[in-house]
Design a protein around this motif. Structure first.
Motif, mmCIF file in Angstrom:
data_model
loop_
_atom_site.group_PDB
_atom_site.id
_atom_site.type_symbol
_atom_site.label_atom_id
_atom_site.label_comp_id
_atom_site.label_asym_id
_atom_site.label_seq_id
_atom_site.Cartn_x
_atom_site.Cartn_y
_atom_site.Cartn_z
ATOM 1 N N PHE A 1 14.131 -9.061 -28.017
ATOM 2 C CA PHE A 1 13.447 -8.292 -29.059
ATOM 3 C C PHE A 1 13.801 -8.804 -30.450
ATOM 4 O O PHE A 1 14.329 -8.060 -31.261
ATOM 5 N N PRO A 2 13.527 -10.104 -30.737
ATOM 6 C CA PRO A 2 13.928 -10.658 -32.030
ATOM 7 C C PRO A 2 13.284 -9.919 -33.202
ATOM 8 O O PRO A 2 12.088 -9.618 -33.170
ATOM 9 N N LEU B 1 12.846 0.198 -30.097
ATOM 10 C CA LEU B 1 12.034 -0.055 -28.895
ATOM 11 C C LEU B 1 11.471 1.273 -28.428
ATOM 12 O O LEU B 1 12.199 2.258 -28.310
ATOM 13 N N LEU B 2 10.167 1.299 -28.168
ATOM 14 C CA LEU B 2 9.511 2.506 -27.644
ATOM 15 C C LEU B 2 8.966 2.227 -26.245
ATOM 16 O O LEU B 2 8.263 1.248 -26.027
ATOM 17 N N LEU B 3 9.319 3.120 -25.307
ATOM 18 C CA LEU B 3 8.904 2.980 -23.910
ATOM 19 C C LEU B 3 8.194 4.246 -23.423
ATOM 20 O O LEU B 3 8.491 5.347 -23.895
ATOM 21 N N GLN B 4 7.287 4.070 -22.451
ATOM 22 C CA GLN B 4 6.681 5.195 -21.727
ATOM 23 C C GLN B 4 6.940 4.955 -20.236
ATOM 24 O O GLN B 4 7.880 4.258 -19.905
ATOM 25 N N LEU C 1 19.283 -2.211 -30.738
ATOM 26 C CA LEU C 1 18.098 -1.478 -31.197
ATOM 27 C C LEU C 1 18.267 0.029 -30.990
ATOM 28 O O LEU C 1 19.056 0.463 -30.144
ATOM 29 N N HIS C 2 17.509 0.816 -31.752
ATOM 30 C CA HIS C 2 17.379 2.243 -31.481
ATOM 31 C C HIS C 2 16.322 2.377 -30.382
ATOM 32 O O HIS C 2 15.287 1.725 -30.446
ATOM 33 N N VAL D 1 19.220 6.334 -24.028
ATOM 34 C CA VAL D 1 18.070 6.806 -24.809
ATOM 35 C C VAL D 1 18.564 7.517 -26.068
ATOM 36 O O VAL D 1 19.282 8.503 -25.985
ATOM 37 N N ASP D 2 18.176 7.007 -27.249
ATOM 38 C CA ASP D 2 18.574 7.659 -28.502
ATOM 39 C C ASP D 2 17.653 8.828 -28.834
ATOM 40 O O ASP D 2 18.087 9.842 -29.360
ATOM 41 N N TRP D 3 16.369 8.658 -28.561
ATOM 42 C CA TRP D 3 15.377 9.701 -28.834
ATOM 43 C C TRP D 3 14.533 9.892 -27.583
ATOM 44 O O TRP D 3 13.901 8.950 -27.114
#
Ligand code: ADP
Ligand code: NA
Length: 330
Positions: free
Chosen positions: A133-134, A139-142, A162-163, A185-187
């Motif tokens: 993830f340069p 990062l957002l995941l589903q 990363l957050h 998981v931060d959020w």
């Protein structure tokens, strides 16, 4: 939060679909053949929807997903929506597809084909790369790609500093829930159905009844894996709740839904709109110490954005821009 020009970059590793709509008087019955009164092809998938919502909210967003050789127009459309598409790969399988019948009275019936979304070429290609993830801060995941892709991406993102934001939609299966690395998981962004399913999946009493929203969030907060996880719980017409562990006292609070201008037209994608605006907002907040007022204000913005997507038809097309949201709130 005076300016919404975010400094960071969010990578969305997720699904992207060709959503194909057929407009019919009534949904077809078994054995029946009928002509469609209209047809439309649109970009869909929770990953793509949420990436577009981040862009509309003013955030810098790059999409990591896989389409088939039939997906070139989808990549162009995503680019037109302001998303960095340089991370989209073309795989062997066809683009993921949703076949959607919409009837005159607004009912729908959907067939979902995951196609290229379940390909793991992203992860296998990156195995030899120094960084997955340069340049990214978030990062957002589903949960519309392969479970292993989601898990590996989350683990590597945390290694790279990363957050992480997870909207586990649709919720993982009963077998997957206990195996997921929740502590990374931060959020965590969940709706009511996902909150109940998650609690059942992680508790020793799988038969527990549906609980009130306050008890759900408190019981999730008590689970050791969520010790440092911020939880955002969306409640449809009731708005949203937040649990922010670093705030210690008064760490759980709610924000009412926005007043709709019109009637409820189309709630598809309301959660995706909320998530995108939320991520664009924390891309600013994470540079500072998070205060309760910041999160309250952000929830208000997200409720307003999601509310605006609800009183207009469409999914990606109904996501408002940051400017539209701010002027509606003024
Ligand atoms: P999902 O779309 O994932 O099921 P929700 O139903 O919780 O998630 O909706 C997400 C957000 O959309 C809510 O937090 C709220 O801000 C907004 N929303 C959804 N339904 C309504 C409604 N009927 N009136 C106003 N806002 C709504
Ligand atoms: Na809508």
């Amino acid at each position: 939060m005076s300016s919404m020009t975010t400094q960071g970059k969010c990578i969305v590793r997720g699904s992207i679909n060709h959503d194909e709509y057929f407009f019919v008087d009534e949904i077809t019955k078994p054995g029946e053949t009928k002509s469609s009164k209209g047809h439309a092809s649109r970009v869909g998938g929770k990953g793509a929807n949420q990436a577009v919502a981040i862009a509309r909210a003013g955030g810098h967003v790059q999409f990591y997903g896989t389409v088939g050789k039939d997906g070139e127009w989808i990549v162009e459309e995503m680019k037109g929506h302001g998303v960095d598409v340089s991370g989209i790969l073309v795989g062997e399988e066809p683009t993921g597809r949703a076949i959607i019948q919409v009837s005159d009275d607004g009912e729908n019936s959907i067939i979902l084909f995951p196609g290229a979304n379940h390909s793991d070429i992203h992860e296998t290609h990156k195995a030899s790369a120094t960084k997955w993830f340069p340049g990214a801060t978030h990062l957002l995941l589903q949960n519309e790609i392969a479970f292993t892709s989601t898990v590996e991406s989350l683990i590597v993102a945390k290694d790279e500093g990363l957050h992480s934001v997870l909207n586990p939609s649709p919720m993982f299966s009963k077998d997957q829930i206990p195996r997921f690395p929740w502590e990374k998981v931060d959020w965590l962004l969940i709706n009511e159905g996902e909150g109940n399913a998650l609690l059942r999946g992680l508790s020793s009493d799988p038969s527990s009844p549906d609980l009130s929203e306050t008890s759900i969030i408190q019981k999730l907060a008590d689970i050791p894996a969520f010790k440092n996880t911020n939880i955002i719980y969306t409640l449809g017409s009731q708005g949203a709740m937040a649990y922010i562990p670093s705030l210690h006292s008064a760490n759980t609070f709610r924000a009412p839904a926005a007043q709709l201008r019109g009637e409820v037209r189309d709630t598809t994608g309301a959660g995706d709109c909320f998530t995108g605006f939320f991520v664009a907002g924390i891309m600013q907040l994470d540079r500072y110490t998070i205060g309760k007022e910041d999160v309250e204000r952000l929830l208000e913005v997200c409720n307003q954005a999601a509310g605006m997507s609800v009183d207009r038809p469409g999914t990606i097309d109904s996501i408002p821009t940051q400017e539209e949201v701010v002027s509606r709130m003024a």
